[in-house]
Design an enzyme around this catalytic site. Structure first.
Site, mmCIF file in Angstrom:
data_model
loop_
_atom_site.group_PDB
_atom_site.id
_atom_site.type_symbol
_atom_site.label_atom_id
_atom_site.label_comp_id
_atom_site.label_asym_id
_atom_site.label_seq_id
_atom_site.Cartn_x
_atom_site.Cartn_y
_atom_site.Cartn_z
ATOM 1 N N GLU A 105 -6.204 7.801 -1.221
ATOM 2 C CA GLU A 105 -5.786 6.483 -0.665
ATOM 3 C C GLU A 105 -6.200 5.554 -1.465
ATOM 4 O O GLU A 105 -5.639 4.500 -1.800
ATOM 5 C CB GLU A 105 -6.685 6.443 0.273
ATOM 6 C CG GLU A 105 -6.311 6.961 1.672
ATOM 7 C CD GLU A 105 -4.857 6.869 1.629
ATOM 8 O OE1 GLU A 105 -4.143 5.535 1.868
ATOM 9 O OE2 GLU A 105 -4.236 7.436 2.528
ATOM 10 N N HIS A 128 0.637 -0.936 0.016
ATOM 11 C CA HIS A 128 0.131 -0.072 0.288
ATOM 12 C C HIS A 128 0.883 1.001 0.115
ATOM 13 O O HIS A 128 1.095 2.501 -1.061
ATOM 14 C CB HIS A 128 -1.118 0.243 1.154
ATOM 15 C CG HIS A 128 -1.105 1.005 1.209
ATOM 16 N ND1 HIS A 128 -3.108 0.999 1.133
ATOM 17 C CD2 HIS A 128 -1.430 2.496 1.738
ATOM 18 C CE1 HIS A 128 -3.198 2.758 1.081
ATOM 19 N NE2 HIS A 128 -2.256 3.498 1.243
ATOM 20 N N GLU A 129 1.669 1.421 1.112
ATOM 21 C CA GLU A 129 2.964 2.584 0.993
ATOM 22 C C GLU A 129 4.068 3.224 -0.187
ATOM 23 O O GLU A 129 3.979 3.828 -1.065
ATOM 24 C CB GLU A 129 3.739 2.421 2.172
ATOM 25 C CG GLU A 129 2.774 2.480 3.374
ATOM 26 C CD GLU A 129 1.799 3.658 3.917
ATOM 27 O OE1 GLU A 129 2.048 5.210 3.021
ATOM 28 O OE2 GLU A 129 0.887 3.890 4.294
ATOM 29 N N HIS A 165 2.770 6.241 -6.953
ATOM 30 C CA HIS A 165 2.013 7.633 -7.248
ATOM 31 C C HIS A 165 2.498 9.049 -7.794
ATOM 32 O O HIS A 165 2.925 9.398 -7.834
ATOM 33 C CB HIS A 165 0.781 7.795 -6.104
ATOM 34 C CG HIS A 165 0.117 8.541 -6.615
ATOM 35 N ND1 HIS A 165 -1.683 8.105 -6.049
ATOM 36 C CD2 HIS A 165 -0.222 9.392 -7.906
ATOM 37 C CE1 HIS A 165 -1.831 9.483 -6.771
ATOM 38 N NE2 HIS A 165 -1.803 9.719 -7.683
ATOM 39 N N TYR A 195 -10.498 6.983 3.514
ATOM 40 C CA TYR A 195 -10.542 5.441 3.544
ATOM 41 C C TYR A 195 -11.654 4.858 3.278
ATOM 42 O O TYR A 195 -11.121 3.646 2.881
ATOM 43 C CB TYR A 195 -9.897 5.193 5.057
ATOM 44 C CG TYR A 195 -8.266 5.540 5.312
ATOM 45 C CD1 TYR A 195 -7.474 5.077 4.388
ATOM 46 C CD2 TYR A 195 -7.985 6.638 6.094
ATOM 47 C CE1 TYR A 195 -5.774 5.419 5.031
ATOM 48 C CE2 TYR A 195 -6.884 7.259 6.406
ATOM 49 C CZ TYR A 195 -5.880 6.851 5.708
ATOM 50 O OH TYR A 195 -4.466 7.054 6.282
ATOM 51 N N HIS A 231 1.692 4.316 -3.059
ATOM 52 C CA HIS A 231 1.740 5.671 -2.607
ATOM 53 C C HIS A 231 3.197 6.859 -3.316
ATOM 54 O O HIS A 231 2.978 7.176 -3.829
ATOM 55 C CB HIS A 231 2.134 6.541 -1.444
ATOM 56 C CG HIS A 231 0.405 6.208 -0.577
ATOM 57 N ND1 HIS A 231 -0.919 6.999 -1.192
ATOM 58 C CD2 HIS A 231 0.094 6.006 0.341
ATOM 59 C CE1 HIS A 231 -1.204 6.451 -0.238
ATOM 60 N NE2 HIS A 231 -1.662 6.080 0.731
#
Length: 721
Positions: A532, A503-504, A510, A655, A507
């Site tokens: 998110e 998930h991180e 992105h 979220y 980011h």
């Protein structure tokens, strides 16, 4: 790989000293102040020929772009530096820059110039006619602006002055507003500093920690003197979560749970003061409450949309949560009877991680520690980067000591990282994407004193277009807290940690993929109820068999995870999902409750800790110490809730609402073939590249070919009836 060995841009330096960090922050502010003073002296608002987008916003955004290259790093040391002096200087620098930002945002002389550009652009008329119209290419062109991004910049810039009090008459009200903004900035910095510096813990005997994995116990501080024979458990994740999951003694878990909710009680008055000041400021600006002010510019647009979404979800999840709790309570009863311990018929907050884990082990024959053996940190990171390479057309090149020395502007390898644990990659486009440079990725993966305690992605330097048309490339950092390797074992990731890391990293990707003109819209600089979604979408790759296999490599044998284990693991994806989502709902509804009171007086009377704990029990259905006769002010969870002070205020619902978009994108485009590189690249260029440079709803519609739908979200949760 020779073609990827000479990045066209050096990585940033982390050579700040206590003195230089503060001095650099002041110098940045002075430079911007001089530019604004010069503009105001030379351009008169009534001279519409002189006050143009190019003459007013052009120099301002160039300055903003350049400032971001050092400002973000100056503020970053407070989260990661091992030196408390540097952390303090970074906090001070942040304070200086925040206060200066408030000063700038309230300069009426500059606002008049921006407003002149806006009023004469054609944007004013278009938005006046249709307040809900998205700024698209046609609207930007009809307003006489070069691109959607220019139009969005102008519209946002003007609105930010109004939201910063310049819609108020000069005098008492405006002065009070400015005072509030300054104090809120100070609160935010102090609140986060208290969380970062939190270093509490509890001494337990070995018996009290029965059941906690040996790896965890081996890493704990051993007691001396009055604590002889005891072990000190901190509230950091690598200690906290395994203990709540594995400690057999319910009193140990209860004590740890309650102490953890009270680990930052100096933040209690700061939290209350912040929500009162936000409410006062919103009312000064003519909004009914803080939530209305904040949500207006997000995808949801109104608090009603948010309340409707959260209450609808609560209605759909409550029965499932009750059913899951009843099942877990039965499990608890059997467990306590088998161990000859008393059972009082209740399922408590400190029971949940323990029995959730036991249920998965017993009913799905899954041992999360055995699964972790297949996910050593280093090879799992390598596997994740390979997935991103295949999907998005990227290449990650790890920089060794020699590379670092060669690339470092000072010639010293250690100057381009803030700690010896940090891993650095240069990131490139692959041959199909043109072999161009993309940026730098940093991984800082283990806990240490004074370091940020959760998992997050920090943009260190944004990308943007320079005045000569060439590109400035981004640098982005993942800051996590996974267990450290021991002499016997490498750092091994539980499956939920694999999901967190992916998930991180999402980011981070992105951020790296951003291709905007202006730094302020780069990468993850989107509205909070969309930011998110790209990372949440990528979590699905951690639940698909082929990808899990590709990520795995047993730390001793190197063997991939066996198919039967994958099958069992995937079967657990939605185990106790209603309870998990009700927990998120508790956070979202608490956030909305404190940010949309009916009156300021109601908020003054509100006992925040009581509201936090009562709401949690009411929504999650899990009992707290109240059920044992304690008052519902037993804990202060809001004082540990950094999100609500750090930018997610009246935005935590994001979220959950982002999940609607992420599930829609995954189901529609990737579910059939998660490794479809054609779609991966289309996603990179259509969604990730755009950042916040256009309305996020427009981005979603361009990618999906239609308006987003919540159908896939409810289907995934098994709530589609």
């Amino acid at each position: 790989m020779a073609k990827y060995s000479n990045p066209p841009q050096a990585p940033p330096l982390f050579t700040g000293t206590k003195e230089s960090i503060v001095a650099d922050a002041k110098a940045l502010c002075d430079r911007t102040r001089a530019l604004l003073d010069k503009q105001v002296a030379e351009i008169k608002p009534e001279d519409t020929k002189a006050a143009t987008f190019e003459s007013v916003l052009g120099p301002q955004t160039e300055d903003e772009n350049d400032s971001a290259l050092s400002a973000r790093i100056l503020g970053f040391y407070q989260y990661v530096s091992g030196d408390s002096g540097l952390r303090d200087a970074s906090t001070e620098a942040d304070k200086i820059m925040e206060e200066f930002a408030i000063e700038c945002s309230m300069r009426e002389d500059v606002f008049k110039l921006v407003d002149t550009v806006y009023q004469h652009s054609g944007l004013a008329d278009s938005i006046e006619k249709d307040k809900n119209r998205l700024i698209d290419e046609a609207l930007a062109k009809s307003a006489g602006l070069g691109s959607i991004e220019d139009a969005k910049l102008l519209e946002k810039e003007r609105k930010s002055y109004i939201k910063n009090g310049l819609g108020l008459p000069a005098g008492e009200k405006r002065d009070r507003f400015k005072e509030i903004k300054k104090r809120l900035s100070q609160i935010s910095i102090a609140f986060q500093k208290n969380l970062n510096e939190e270093n509490g813990g509890i001494w337990f005997t070995k018996e009290e920690l029965d059941g906690v994995p040996g790896d965890v116990l081996d890493g704990l501080e051993k007691g001396t003197g009055e604590n002889e024979g005891k072990l000190r458990l901190s509230f950091k994740y690598p200690d906290l979560f395994p203990t709540l999951k594995f400690a057999k003694n319910p009193d140990t878990r209860k004590k740890l749970f309650i102490e953890n909710e009270n680990k930052c009680n100096q933040n209690v008055p700061l939290f209350k003061e912040a929500i009162l000041l936000r409410d006062e400021a919103a009312r000064l600006l003519g909004y009914p409450d803080h939530a209305s002010l904040r949500i207006e510019d997000k995808m949801a647009k109104t608090p009603k949309t948010v309340w409707d979404f959260l209450n609808d979800l609560k209605g759909r999840l409550t029965a499932g949560g009750a059913k899951e709790t009843a099942h877990l309570l039965e499990l608890k009863k059997k467990d306590l009877e088998a161990r000859g311990l008393p059972f009082d018929g209740s399922y408590y907050l400190w029971d949940h991680r323990f029995y959730d884990r036991m249920m998965v082990e017993q009913e799905y024959s899954i041992d999360e520690n055995a699964i972790a053996e297949y996910f050593p940190l280093k090879s799992t990171v390598g596997g994740m980067l390979r997935i991103f390479e295949q999907l998005f057309g990227l290449v990650f090149v790890e920089l060794n000591a020699e590379d670092r020395q060669k690339l470092s502007p000072t010639g010293k390898a250690e100057d381009i990282a803030w700690h010896e644990d940090v891993i650095i990659f240069s990131v490139w486009d692959d041959a199909d994407e043109g072999d161009g440079f993309v940026g730098y990725l940093y991984l800082d993966l283990h806990p240490r004193p004074g370091k940020y305690g959760h998992a997050a992605n920090f943009n260190l330097q944004p990308g943007f277009l320079k005045p000569d048309g060439t590109r400035r490339y981004p640098a982005t950092a993942l800051v996590c807290n996974f267990s450290k390797p021991t002499p016997k074992k490498p750092s091994l990731l539980k499956h939920d940690e694999v999901v967190t890391l992916f998930h991180e990293l999402g980011h981070g990707i992105h951020d790296l993929a951003g291709r905007t003109r202006y730094a302020r819209f780069h990468g993850t600089s989107t509205v909070r109820d969309f930011v998110e979604a790209p990372s949440q979408m990528l979590e699905n790759w951690c639940w698909t068999p082929a990808q899990l296999k590709a990520l795995s490599s047993h730390y001793e044998s190197g063997a991939p995870i066996p198919d039967d284990l994958i099958e069992k693991l995937i079967a657990t994806k939605h185990v106790n999902d209603a309870l998990f989502n009700l927990r998120q709902l508790h956070f979202g509804l608490f956030d909305m409750t404190v940010h949309s009171p009916k009156s300021h007086a109601e908020l003054e009377e509100m006992d925040i800790s009581k509201v936090y704990n009562d709401l949690r029990e009411q929504i999650s259905g899990l009992k707290g110490p109240e059920a044992q006769g304690e008052p519902s002010t037993w804990g202060n969870g809001q004082a540990t809730f950094g999100h609500l002070i750090g930018g997610y205020d009246a935005g935590y619902y994001g979220y959950l609402s982002s999940q609607v978009y992420s599930t829609d994108m995954f189901y529609s485009v990737f579910k059939a073939n998660p490794m479809d590189g054609v779609q991966g690249r289309r996603y990179r260029h259509t969604v990730l590249e755009r950042g916040g440079s256009q309305d996020e709803m427009l981005t979603l519609e361009q990618f999906l070919g239609r308006k987003p739908s919540s159908e896939a979200f409810y289907k995934e949760l098994g709530l589609d009836n």
